[in-house]
Motif scaffolding. Structure first.
Motif, PDB file in Angstrom:
ATOM      1  N   HIS A 203      -7.032   3.159   1.449  1.00  0.00           N
ATOM      2  CA  HIS A 203      -6.444   3.822   0.290  1.00  0.00           C
ATOM      3  C   HIS A 203      -5.337   2.927  -0.271  1.00  0.00           C
ATOM      4  CE1 HIS A 203      -8.523   7.493   1.412  1.00  0.00           C
ATOM      5  NE2 HIS A 203      -7.932   7.477   2.593  1.00  0.00           N
ATOM      6  N   LYS A 204      -5.282   2.806  -1.577  1.00  0.00           N
ATOM      7  CA  LYS A 204      -4.232   2.004  -2.203  1.00  0.00           C
ATOM      8  C   LYS A 204      -3.699   2.731  -3.427  1.00  0.00           C
ATOM      9  CE  LYS A 204      -3.065  -2.651  -3.803  1.00  0.00           C
ATOM     10  NZ  LYS A 204      -1.911  -2.743  -2.864  1.00  0.00           N
ATOM     11  N   LEU A 205      -2.402   3.048  -3.401  1.00  0.00           N
ATOM     12  CA  LEU A 205      -1.737   3.713  -4.516  1.00  0.00           C
ATOM     13  C   LEU A 205      -0.864   2.698  -5.239  1.00  0.00           C
ATOM     14  CD1 LEU A 205      -0.698   7.013  -2.698  1.00  0.00           C
ATOM     15  CD2 LEU A 205      -2.777   6.549  -4.009  1.00  0.00           C
ATOM     16  N   GLY A 206      -1.510   1.839  -6.010  1.00  0.00           N
ATOM     17  CA  GLY A 206      -0.800   0.807  -6.742  1.00  0.00           C
ATOM     18  C   GLY A 206       0.066  -0.024  -5.812  1.00  0.00           C
TER      19      GLY A 206
ATOM     20  N   PHE B 209       2.788   1.028  -4.462  1.00  0.00           N
ATOM     21  CA  PHE B 209       3.685   1.918  -3.737  1.00  0.00           C
ATOM     22  C   PHE B 209       3.280   2.168  -2.286  1.00  0.00           C
ATOM     23  CE2 PHE B 209       3.584   3.170  -8.241  1.00  0.00           C
ATOM     24  CZ  PHE B 209       4.890   2.833  -8.583  1.00  0.00           C
ATOM     25  N   ALA B 210       1.995   2.350  -2.021  1.00  0.00           N
ATOM     26  CA  ALA B 210       1.584   2.720  -0.662  1.00  0.00           C
ATOM     27  C   ALA B 210       0.129   2.343  -0.435  1.00  0.00           C
ATOM     28  CB  ALA B 210       1.782   4.221  -0.436  1.00  0.00           C
ATOM     29  N   GLN B 211      -0.218   2.157   0.821  1.00  0.00           N
ATOM     30  CA  GLN B 211      -1.599   1.922   1.205  1.00  0.00           C
ATOM     31  C   GLN B 211      -1.826   2.438   2.625  1.00  0.00           C
ATOM     32  OE1 GLN B 211      -2.753  -2.188   1.576  1.00  0.00           O
ATOM     33  NE2 GLN B 211      -0.762  -2.815   2.397  1.00  0.00           N
ATOM     34  N   ALA B 212      -3.097   2.664   2.937  1.00  0.00           N
ATOM     35  CA  ALA B 212      -3.449   3.169   4.265  1.00  0.00           C
ATOM     36  C   ALA B 212      -4.769   2.561   4.704  1.00  0.00           C
ATOM     37  CB  ALA B 212      -3.558   4.691   4.258  1.00  0.00           C
ATOM     38  N   TRP B 213      -4.896   2.362   6.017  1.00  0.00           N
ATOM     39  CA  TRP B 213      -6.140   1.911   6.637  1.00  0.00           C
ATOM     40  C   TRP B 213      -6.575   2.942   7.670  1.00  0.00           C
ATOM     41  CZ3 TRP B 213      -8.877  -2.298   5.069  1.00  0.00           C
ATOM     42  CH2 TRP B 213      -8.215  -3.246   4.280  1.00  0.00           C
TER      43      TRP B 213
ATOM     44  N   TRP C 192      -0.568   4.928   7.322  1.00  0.00           N
ATOM     45  CA  TRP C 192       0.010   4.703   6.000  1.00  0.00           C
ATOM     46  C   TRP C 192       1.200   3.757   6.062  1.00  0.00           C
ATOM     47  CZ3 TRP C 192      -1.563   6.062   1.203  1.00  0.00           C
ATOM     48  CH2 TRP C 192      -2.589   7.012   1.098  1.00  0.00           C
ATOM     49  N   ASP C 193       1.369   3.001   4.978  1.00  0.00           N
ATOM     50  CA  ASP C 193       2.516   2.112   4.843  1.00  0.00           C
ATOM     51  C   ASP C 193       3.039   2.236   3.412  1.00  0.00           C
ATOM     52  OD1 ASP C 193       4.358  -0.034   5.527  1.00  0.00           O
ATOM     53  OD2 ASP C 193       3.122  -1.283   4.215  1.00  0.00           O
ATOM     54  N   VAL C 194       4.333   2.547   3.261  1.00  0.00           N
ATOM     55  CA  VAL C 194       4.956   2.711   1.945  1.00  0.00           C
ATOM     56  C   VAL C 194       5.910   1.555   1.689  1.00  0.00           C
ATOM     57  CG1 VAL C 194       6.472   4.161   0.537  1.00  0.00           C
ATOM     58  CG2 VAL C 194       4.730   5.215   1.996  1.00  0.00           C
ATOM     59  N   ASP C 195       5.805   0.945   0.512  1.00  0.00           N
ATOM     60  CA  ASP C 195       6.702  -0.143   0.114  1.00  0.00           C
ATOM     61  C   ASP C 195       7.865   0.453  -0.676  1.00  0.00           C
ATOM     62  OD1 ASP C 195       7.977  -2.410  -0.690  1.00  0.00           O
ATOM     63  OD2 ASP C 195       6.284  -3.270  -1.790  1.00  0.00           O
TER      64      ASP C 195
ATOM     65  N   PRO D  43       9.671   8.388  -0.197  1.00  0.00           N
ATOM     66  CA  PRO D  43       8.530   8.611   0.688  1.00  0.00           C
ATOM     67  C   PRO D  43       8.396   7.478   1.705  1.00  0.00           C
ATOM     68  CG  PRO D  43       7.919   8.948  -1.615  1.00  0.00           C
ATOM     69  CD  PRO D  43       9.290   8.344  -1.619  1.00  0.00           C
ATOM     70  N   THR D  44       8.119   7.826   2.939  1.00  0.00           N
ATOM     71  CA  THR D  44       7.970   6.815   3.987  1.00  0.00           C
ATOM     72  C   THR D  44       6.541   6.747   4.511  1.00  0.00           C
ATOM     73  OG1 THR D  44       8.647   8.424   5.665  1.00  0.00           O
ATOM     74  CG2 THR D  44      10.362   7.040   4.703  1.00  0.00           C
ATOM     75  N   GLY D  45       5.715   7.717   4.177  1.00  0.00           N
ATOM     76  CA  GLY D  45       4.343   7.711   4.656  1.00  0.00           C
ATOM     77  C   GLY D  45       4.230   8.326   6.030  1.00  0.00           C
ATOM     78  N   GLN D  46       3.141   9.025   6.271  1.00  0.00           N
ATOM     79  CA  GLN D  46       2.907   9.645   7.575  1.00  0.00           C
ATOM     80  C   GLN D  46       1.457   9.420   7.960  1.00  0.00           C
ATOM     81  OE1 GLN D  46       3.265  13.941   7.712  1.00  0.00           O
ATOM     82  NE2 GLN D  46       3.825  13.905   9.863  1.00  0.00           N
ATOM     83  N   ASN D  47       1.242   9.004   9.190  1.00  0.00           N
ATOM     84  CA  ASN D  47      -0.126   8.815   9.651  1.00  0.00           C
ATOM     85  C   ASN D  47      -0.868  10.146   9.636  1.00  0.00           C
ATOM     86  OD1 ASN D  47       0.507   6.168  10.015  1.00  0.00           O
ATOM     87  ND2 ASN D  47       0.717   6.299  12.234  1.00  0.00           N
TER      88      ASN D  47
END
Length: 357
Positions: free
Chosen positions: A169-172, A174-178, A209-212, A231-235
């Motif tokens: 998942h990639k939100l521009g 701002f954040a992505q997840a594998w 998740w990883d938030v930039d 936002p910090t992201g949550q697995n």
């Protein structure tokens, strides 16, 4: 053999061991519900016991074992009046040395060209900045998946297979997840009918998740003023789901063949979202049929989205489709969301083209 068994055990156990640090995600992989191939959409997505081509890697991987030659397919679909684009590509080939087949599939659902206006607002003057277009950038929000699949024909009646899948998942900026998990499936053919079962995310899908934070610029102070944090992201983890299906062929003559299929999806996420619910389990039926002439042209219809809306009551969404088989090319078209509650979100068109080598 020991090495392979150890690797499989790690693949299965790692998501389970990390659940304590994750939150359950409802609709966590729902972007994949569009599936693969326009034929399935035209039949109301009733395909678990019927699929037997490259698209089986998604619907029921066991169906890959019925391949007679290598195949490639591309599909494009638009949802919500064209706002959301969905693309699928797949390639599959039978293996000469055994009764198996392999496939690779790619899925992407995205909303593109989204305006990022974070830097376009002058917060001190509480109005847009001058030459505001110079401060607006564009980004995409996309969900992607890759499947690596294998199926084997155990007997004339029984086949089975598995798909290892990777989700991104990639939100521009701002954040992505594998994430990763495993799907398994089986098909059984009898004189009465064909039956299929597929378990999605049998190992439980784990997404990291990883938030930039830097992508939010100096908006951290705005979050602070509201008593909130960036936002910090949550697995997350996605629970397994079960697909059951049956299909049957009715030869009318040497030229005409009628195919009927019915599926039921069982999800255990406690969705409570207008579908048929039994406790934490949601039940989603699919019914479809097809009439083909000389295996050249086919007309299809089906029903899906059995919904009980507190406002409008019970409704279903009909689907329509057609297929054309010319030489080594198979062109399919599907149309849905033109009635029922889902029609409020716009029509769904799906076109797929398959080439058989």
């Amino acid at each position: 053999m020991i090495r392979y068994s150890t690797a499989l055990a790690i693949f299965i156990l790692l998501p389970v061991l990390s659940l304590a640090q994750s939150a359950q995600a409802k609709y966590g992989n729902d972007f994949l519900s569009t599936g693969s191939g326009a034929r399935a959409l035209g039949m109301g997505s009733a395909h678990v016991a019927l699929t037997n081509d490259v698209t089986a890697a998604y619907w029921n991987v066991a169906g890959l074992s019925e391949l007679q030659s290598p195949q490639i397919m591309y599909m494009h679909s638009e949802r919500f009046s064209g706002i959301v684009g969905y693309d699928y590509g797949g390639a599959a080939m039978p293996l000469k040395d055994d009764k198996g087949a392999i496939a690779i599939s790619f899925f992407r659902q995205g909303v593109d060209n989204i305006a990022n206006t974070l830097n376009a607002w002058d917060r001190e003057r509480d109005q847009p900045k001058g030459n505001v277009e110079d401060y607006i950038t564009r980004f995409s929000a996309a969900d992607m998946a890759v499947f690596f699949s294998y199926a084997n024909q155990r007997t004339e009646q029984l086949s089975y297979g598995a798909s290892a899948k990777i989700i991104h998942h990639k939100l521009g900026p701002f954040a992505q997840a594998w994430g990763y998990s495993l799907d398994v499936g089986a098909k059984y053919k009898s004189d009465f009918a064909n039956f299929g079962v597929a378990v999605k995310d049998v190992t439980t899908m784990q997404k990291m998740w990883d938030v930039d934070e830097s992508a939010f610029g100096d908006y951290e102070s705005q979050f602070d003023s509201l008593g909130a944090t960036l936002p910090t992201g949550q697995n997350e983890y996605v629970l397994p789901s079960l697909k059951l299906g049956a299909s049957k062929f009715f030869p009318i003559s040497d030229d005409f063949l009628v195919t009927a299929a019915a599926d039921v999806d069982l999800l255990f996420e406690n969705r409570q979202a207008y579908y048929i619910n039994l406790g934490r389990m949601s039940v989603e039926p699919h019914v479809g049929g097809e009439v083909s002439y000389k295996d050249v042209i086919a007309l299809r219809a089906g029903v899906t989205d059995f919904i009980t809306d507190p406002v409008s009551g019970f409704s279903v969404s009909p689907t329509l489709g057609m297929g054309l088989n010319v030489s080594s090319f198979v062109l399919d078209y599907g149309f849905a969301s033109f009635a029922g509650a889902s029609s409020d979100l716009g029509f769904t068109h799906r076109i797929s083209l398959r080439f058989d080598f």
